[in-house]
Design an enzyme around this catalytic site. Structure first.
Site: not given
Length: 501
Positions: A62, A121, A188, A253, A256, A323, A431-432
């Site tokens: 993401s 991550h 998160r 990343r 998180r 998100k 996005d994926h």
């Protein structure tokens, strides 16, 4: 500029696959979607590997997806950058300064991160390389392991523990201190009770104690708990942190990593607290976290949001909590501050243990708010993210994910109905992939990770006759600028996918 306005609807985790087996999207009831892909121009976008700035064959995620969507260019991702630079880590001035402070204070080094080859991550080899460098300086090292089971198979942690143990078996100054499922150590969503549970184990050794990490993991498996959800526990004779110690986070990343780091450095307080001032990260996680990093980020300019702002147009970013950072921070190329005339709305994600318990999440609330904002006729660009296909897909529960897809379909139907007769063009993409592959046949277990499949790209309610070329995520921003009749900046190397008929 024309009178068109654009809504970019990002269906997080919605991939295309011709295989309907274990495909929650194909198996779900979604009449609006089925009609949309027949009625409007469509193509597909690549979301992985070199086409999004990742190593060849690496599954997208993401963060990467939204950075590419918003930047309009292939952005070299932290994974690639760190892979290229970590070979020189022993000469990294930020790491050397970090080590110097530990030795001056006669402290130990705590190194923490997701022990995983998922590449989303973290990458476990980065942790191993840093451990090697630290061990050469004759300081004691306590390793705090975050377990994956989401970007890796749900029951695979012992494999990665064994890789680490084999790597450190000849290093007398390195010990595994704690293990924790990422559900606790990498939250998160401001569910700070989870973060505190991980922090208490790491800071005070306040958790169930095991002599061996594999025993702890196997105990959880026996209780039906997979890697992601393993309760934090203490290993061996580890007895906690001291203020003179140092802390290094190996996740690259940011989303998180933020909560646990803020707890370590004292920005988020607990009843009992030890603040480690000598803390360093792999990258710059947030403007609100004032710690050095090993690999500083590159500045991305002239993103889609910046171009819209430079033309004095209004834009809206909206998503639920899970998100929200993606449609703001990541979509803006790592910028936390808003642009001029940029509004942001965060809809709280539901407070449930896992999202299979509430597959609709907050999609209805997001939709209702978007419709209210459409009716204002204020915004030239609306960016919204629906989290359901990804977040419910990550649970591995195909029936719940099918319900999530049906809920999304109802939301899309409301938005399409709302924009009829308006100047809004609805651009739908993802996005994926995720929800289109829900079972790992090879390992005979639910598949919870992202996929290598392409994602849909659809343009609805555009006044011109067009067809769409296949492309990459970085081509979305230039396509939107063409719809808005705004010149693409030179920094955007993506192309418009529109062909006029």
């Amino acid at each position: 500029m024309t009178n068109h306005s654009v809504i970019l609807c990002i269906l997080d985790g919605w991939g295309n696959s011709e295989n309907s087996q274990f495909n929650a999207i194909a198996q779900s009831y979604k009449p609006c979607w089925d009609n949309t892909i027949l009625q409007y121009p469509k193509s597909q976008l690549i979301t992985h590997g070199l086409n999004v700035g990742l190593p060849d064959g690496q599954i997208g995620n993401s963060e990467v997806g939204h950075v590419n969507l918003g930047s309009g260019r292939i952005v070299l991702q932290d994974l690639c950058k760190i892979n290229n630079e970590i070979k020189y880590i022993k000469n990294n001035r930020y790491l050397l300064e970090f080590i110097k402070k530990i030795k001056q204070n006669n402290g130990i080094c705590h190194i923490a991160g997701l022990l995983s080859d998922g590449g989303v991550h973290s990458l476990h080899t980065h942790m191993l390389d840093i451990i090697d460098t630290l061990s050469n300086f004759q300081i004691q090292i306590a390793v705090h392991i975050f377990l994956d089971g989401r970007d890796t198979p749900p029951i695979s942690a012992i494999k990665y523990i064994n890789i680490l143990r084999e790597h450190i078996k000849h290093l007398n100054n390195v010990n595994i201190a704690t293990i924790s499922g990422r559900y606790y150590s990498m939250d998160r969503d401001n569910k700070l009770d989870r973060t505190r549970t991980a922090y208490k184990a790491m800071a005070f050794a306040d958790a169930k104690r095991y002599t061996d990490p594999s025993l702890a993991i196997q105990d959880s498996y026996n209780a039906g708990i997979t890697d992601e959800f393993i309760l934090p526990c203490v290993i061996g004779d580890y007895n906690g942190m001291n203020p003179q110690d140092g802390f290094i986070m190996t996740n690259f990343r940011s989303d998180r990593a933020i909560q646990i780091i803020k707890m370590i450095i004292g920005d988020i307080k607990t009843d009992n607290h030890i603040t480690l001032e000598n803390t360093i990260g792999m990258v710059k996680y947030s403007e609100s976290i004032n710690i050095p990093c090993l690999f500083p980020n590159n500045n991305i300019t002239n993103t889609l949001g910046e171009v819209i702002a430079n033309h004095k147009l209004h834009q809206l970013r909206i998503a639920e909590t899970e998100k929200y950072a993606h449609v703001t921070f990541f979509f803006n190329g790592g910028r936390e501050d808003t642009f001029e005339n940029e509004d942001r709305i965060i809809i709280p994600s539901p407070s449930v243990t896992t999202y299979n318990l509430m597959p609709e999440m907050s999609a209805k609330e997001v939709t209702n708010t978007v419709i209210e904002r459409i009716k204002l006729q204020k915004y030239s660009l609306i960016i919204l993210n629906y989290a359901n296909a990804d977040m419910v897909g990550h649970t591995g529960n195909i029936e719940a994910t099918k319900q999530a897809i049906t809920a999304l379909d109802q939301c899309l139907n409301k938005i399409l109905n709302c924009i009829q007769g308006t100047n809004y063009v609805l651009v739908i993409t993802a996005d994926h992939g995720n929800a289109e592959e829900m079972f790992d046949v090879k390992n005979n277990m639910p598949y919870t990770a992202h996929t290598l499949n392409p994602v849909p790209f659809i343009i609805c309610n555009y006044s011109k006759q067009i067809r769409l070329k296949n492309g990459r995520l970085c081509d979305v921003a230039p396509t939107i600028l063409e719809i808005l009749n705004i010149e693409k900046p030179k920094e955007m190397t993506g192309i418009s996918l529109i062909e006029y008929i």
